[in-house]
Scaffold this active site. Structure first.
Site, short mmCIF file in Angstrom:
data_model
loop_
_atom_site.label_atom_id
_atom_site.label_comp_id
_atom_site.label_asym_id
_atom_site.label_seq_id
_atom_site.Cartn_x
_atom_site.Cartn_y
_atom_site.Cartn_z
N GLU A 1 2.27 6.28 6.00
CA GLU A 1 1.94 7.20 7.01
C GLU A 1 1.72 8.63 6.38
O GLU A 1 0.75 9.41 7.12
CB GLU A 1 3.19 7.11 8.09
CG GLU A 1 3.33 5.90 8.75
CD GLU A 1 4.57 5.92 9.61
OE1 GLU A 1 5.60 6.89 9.40
OE2 GLU A 1 4.78 5.06 10.69
N ASP B 1 7.10 -7.52 5.82
CA ASP B 1 7.72 -8.25 4.68
C ASP B 1 7.12 -9.29 4.33
O ASP B 1 7.14 -10.42 5.07
CB ASP B 1 9.35 -8.33 5.10
CG ASP B 1 10.19 -8.85 4.03
OD1 ASP B 1 9.46 -9.28 2.91
OD2 ASP B 1 11.46 -9.26 4.23
N TYR C 1 8.09 -13.69 -14.32
CA TYR C 1 7.08 -12.98 -13.85
C TYR C 1 5.58 -13.30 -14.25
O TYR C 1 4.80 -13.38 -13.24
CB TYR C 1 7.20 -11.43 -14.07
CG TYR C 1 5.92 -10.50 -13.63
CD1 TYR C 1 5.94 -10.24 -12.38
CD2 TYR C 1 5.14 -9.90 -14.80
CE1 TYR C 1 4.73 -9.35 -12.20
CE2 TYR C 1 4.18 -9.25 -14.40
CZ TYR C 1 3.78 -8.90 -13.12
OH TYR C 1 2.96 -8.10 -12.83
N LYS D 1 11.77 -0.67 -11.49
CA LYS D 1 12.05 -1.83 -10.74
C LYS D 1 12.66 -3.06 -11.66
O LYS D 1 13.53 -3.74 -11.46
CB LYS D 1 11.06 -2.35 -9.56
CG LYS D 1 10.95 -1.23 -8.50
CD LYS D 1 10.01 -1.71 -7.35
CE LYS D 1 9.82 -0.53 -6.58
NZ LYS D 1 8.89 -0.92 -5.57
N ALA E 1 0.87 -1.22 -0.09
CA ALA E 1 0.02 -0.01 0.01
C ALA E 1 0.77 1.31 0.00
O ALA E 1 0.16 2.16 0.25
CB ALA E 1 -0.87 0.07 1.28
N ARG F 1 6.89 -3.07 3.34
CA ARG F 1 8.13 -3.24 3.92
C ARG F 1 8.54 -1.80 4.54
O ARG F 1 9.18 -1.76 5.79
CB ARG F 1 9.12 -3.50 3.17
CG ARG F 1 9.16 -5.13 2.77
CD ARG F 1 10.22 -5.69 1.92
NE ARG F 1 10.24 -5.00 0.35
CZ ARG F 1 10.93 -5.33 -0.39
NH1 ARG F 1 12.08 -5.96 -0.30
NH2 ARG F 1 10.70 -4.61 -1.76
#
EC number: 1.1.1.270
Length: 255
Positions: free
Chosen positions: A44, A65, A161, A203, A14, A38
């Site tokens: 926050e 994690d 993937y 990534k 999230a 993680r």
């Protein structure tokens, strides 16, 4: 979405992209959302934004994690203690590593299996057990899948993937069948987006940021909010309607 007000949703991954958009949408609709990742700094910040905006629900950041089963089990235990349990589970977290089938590193394959397949399975199992022990018969488990779970594109870095996402397709249908065997009304849905403008490509192509950027510049991509709207649509379906799979692409995407 009225019946979901005040109820608890878990959204994995999230902190950014689709997961952050889904968490925000559910908070807007009055849900109590546990958002895990993680790193929780971004969650926050999002929680503070939701509160400042006066949304009806709340976002609770949780550090987890998902490649570690003990941390997942600890998270579900904490949710039970603090919020009774999970009514909706959004298995969103997923990742890709550029590891072809012929030359890829085992470590990269294992990471994808751990997060894309095992974490989804563990969270699904624990969410179901949470619903069952509280006699929740109208819960929902939604897997954020991928169009790569339905077709294989000619790009070697994405083949493993794709295999993990085919697993998600199979697991979602298997889950639906097992829920029917249990004669309960908990529903299972897979949402399979095509190209979404998130940090995902950066990534995947971590050694070639220009290639990653070009991925999103080639066409008008989906946004995280588009997938969040699909989640809301699925949760809003009448109790007798089970939406099995939503496949969605940018209009300009070919494959």
């Amino acid at each position: 979405m009225e019946r979901w007000k005040g109820r608890v949703a878990l959204v994995t991954g999230a902190s950014a992209g689709i997961g952050a958009a889904v968490a925000r949408a559910l908070v807007q609709h009055g849900m109590k959302v546990v958002g895990c990742a993680r790193s929780v700094d971004k969650i926050e910040k999002l929680a503070a934004e939701c509160q400042s905006a006066g949304y009806a629900g709340t976002l609770i950041p949780y550090k987890c994690d998902l490649s570690n089963e003990e941390e997942i089990l600890s998270m579900f235990s904490a949710i039970k203690t603090l919020h009774q349990g999970v009514d909706v589970c959004i298995n969103n977290a997923g990742l890709a590593r550029p590891e072809p089938l012929l030359t890829g590193k085992t470590e990269g394959w294992r990471t994808m299996i751990d997060v894309n397949v095992l974490a989804v399975s563990i969270c699904t199992r624990e969410a179901y057990q949470s619903m069952k022990e509280r006699n929740i018969d109208d819960g929902h488990i939604i897997n954020i899948n991928s169009m790569s779970g339905h077709r294989v594109i000619p790009s070697s870095v994405s083949h493993f993937y794709s295999a993990t996402k085919y697993a998600v397709t199979a697991m979602t249908e298997g889950l639906r069948q097992e829920l029917r065997e249990e004669n309960c009304h908990i529903r299972a849905t897979s949402i399979s987006p095509g190209l979404v403008e998130t940090g995902f490509a950066f990534k995947l192509h971590d050694n070639d940021p220009e290639k990653a950027a070009a991925t999103y510049e080639s066409i008008k991509c989906l946004k995280g909010e588009d997938i969040a709207s699909s989640v809301v649509y699925v949760l809003s379906a009448p109790p007798h309607v089970q939406i099995g799979d939503i496949q969605m692409r940018p209009t300009e995407q070919l494959l």
